[in-house]
Design a protein around this motif. Sequence first.
Motif, PDB file in Angstrom:
ATOM      1  N   VAL A  80       0.862  -1.184   0.000  1.00  0.00           N
ATOM      2  CA  VAL A  80       0.000   0.000   0.000  1.00  0.00           C
ATOM      3  C   VAL A  80       0.896   1.230   0.000  1.00  0.00           C
ATOM      4  CG1 VAL A  80      -1.952  -1.074   1.197  1.00  0.00           C
ATOM      5  CG2 VAL A  80      -0.176   0.062   2.528  1.00  0.00           C
ATOM      6  N   LEU A  81       0.345   2.336  -0.435  1.00  0.00           N
ATOM      7  CA  LEU A  81       1.120   3.573  -0.412  1.00  0.00           C
ATOM      8  C   LEU A  81       1.137   4.126   1.005  1.00  0.00           C
ATOM      9  CD1 LEU A  81      -0.132   5.274  -3.663  1.00  0.00           C
ATOM     10  CD2 LEU A  81       2.154   4.397  -3.221  1.00  0.00           C
ATOM     11  N   GLU A  82       2.335   4.477   1.464  1.00  0.00           N
ATOM     12  CA  GLU A  82       2.464   5.079   2.793  1.00  0.00           C
ATOM     13  C   GLU A  82       2.405   6.595   2.644  1.00  0.00           C
ATOM     14  OE1 GLU A  82       5.995   3.356   4.466  1.00  0.00           O
ATOM     15  OE2 GLU A  82       5.166   1.342   4.317  1.00  0.00           O
ATOM     16  N   ASP A  83       2.296   7.290   3.783  1.00  0.00           N
ATOM     17  CA  ASP A  83       2.138   8.742   3.751  1.00  0.00           C
ATOM     18  C   ASP A  83       3.237   9.445   2.973  1.00  0.00           C
ATOM     19  OD1 ASP A  83      -0.217   8.561   5.108  1.00  0.00           O
ATOM     20  OD2 ASP A  83       0.632   9.058   7.063  1.00  0.00           O
ATOM     21  N   ILE A  89       3.871  11.723  -4.470  1.00  0.00           N
ATOM     22  CA  ILE A  89       2.978  11.741  -5.633  1.00  0.00           C
ATOM     23  C   ILE A  89       2.299  13.107  -5.751  1.00  0.00           C
ATOM     24  CG2 ILE A  89       0.843  10.781  -6.602  1.00  0.00           C
ATOM     25  CD1 ILE A  89       1.827   8.029  -5.537  1.00  0.00           C
ATOM     26  N   LYS A  90       1.841  13.648  -4.632  1.00  0.00           N
ATOM     27  CA  LYS A  90       1.196  14.966  -4.606  1.00  0.00           C
ATOM     28  C   LYS A  90       2.175  16.027  -5.124  1.00  0.00           C
ATOM     29  CE  LYS A  90      -2.732  15.768  -3.601  1.00  0.00           C
ATOM     30  NZ  LYS A  90      -3.526  15.643  -4.805  1.00  0.00           N
ATOM     31  N   SER A 122      -1.687   0.208 -10.013  1.00  0.00           N
ATOM     32  CA  SER A 122      -3.039   0.591 -10.443  1.00  0.00           C
ATOM     33  C   SER A 122      -3.541   1.802  -9.665  1.00  0.00           C
ATOM     34  CB  SER A 122      -4.009  -0.590 -10.355  1.00  0.00           C
ATOM     35  OG  SER A 122      -4.139  -1.036  -9.049  1.00  0.00           O
ATOM     36  N   ILE A 123      -3.158   1.922  -8.395  1.00  0.00           N
ATOM     37  CA  ILE A 123      -3.535   3.114  -7.606  1.00  0.00           C
ATOM     38  C   ILE A 123      -2.882   4.353  -8.208  1.00  0.00           C
ATOM     39  CG2 ILE A 123      -3.270   4.271  -5.363  1.00  0.00           C
ATOM     40  CD1 ILE A 123      -3.338   1.407  -4.088  1.00  0.00           C
ATOM     41  N   ILE A 124      -1.589   4.245  -8.507  1.00  0.00           N
ATOM     42  CA  ILE A 124      -0.847   5.380  -9.066  1.00  0.00           C
ATOM     43  C   ILE A 124      -1.400   5.736 -10.449  1.00  0.00           C
ATOM     44  CG2 ILE A 124       1.412   6.169  -9.877  1.00  0.00           C
ATOM     45  CD1 ILE A 124       2.625   4.230  -7.780  1.00  0.00           C
ATOM     46  N   ALA A 125      -1.654   4.727 -11.269  1.00  0.00           N
ATOM     47  CA  ALA A 125      -2.162   4.964 -12.625  1.00  0.00           C
ATOM     48  C   ALA A 125      -3.451   5.776 -12.571  1.00  0.00           C
ATOM     49  CB  ALA A 125      -2.399   3.635 -13.339  1.00  0.00           C
TER      50      ALA A 125
END
Length: 164
Positions: A80-83, A89-90, A122-125
Amino acid sequence: SGFQDDMARVIADFKEIKICRQCFYIHENESELCDICEDQSRDKDIIAVVEKETDVMSIENTGRFNGTYLILGDFRKTGVLEDNQKIRIKSFENFIKKELNGKVKEIILAINPTPEGDVVASIIAESLKPLAKKVTRLGRGIPSGGEIEFADEDTLGSALEGRS
């Protein structure tokens, strides 16, 4: 003693190391950018998203990529993506909006083809789709010199799906 001198040198060297404000690669430049992000001959319109610095080195060693990078940090353990990765990414989204007119030609998800990597990719995409004309994943399949009869089903299936 020699050991203490060596340790002092190592610690002093660590002080010189910075993290690129654009891609998060480590560097020792005077500026806030690493050599890759500073290089005007690189294609800023094609960006590879990778997990770690060693992935950048591997891609650079091919001599076949002239874009830039975003280093997310290792997520193999969690899937999972962590903080801190969400923050990167932001920051990347803001960079594209401010510096690159809001849209790039291509974002390549150069993420390891593991079950965790697939979920994160897939979350990042999904979140980066509005910022690129296309979002792609590295091709998967049979390695050069490999033989079809020895390929596992996942690899062979991916090779069939990703054929060109």
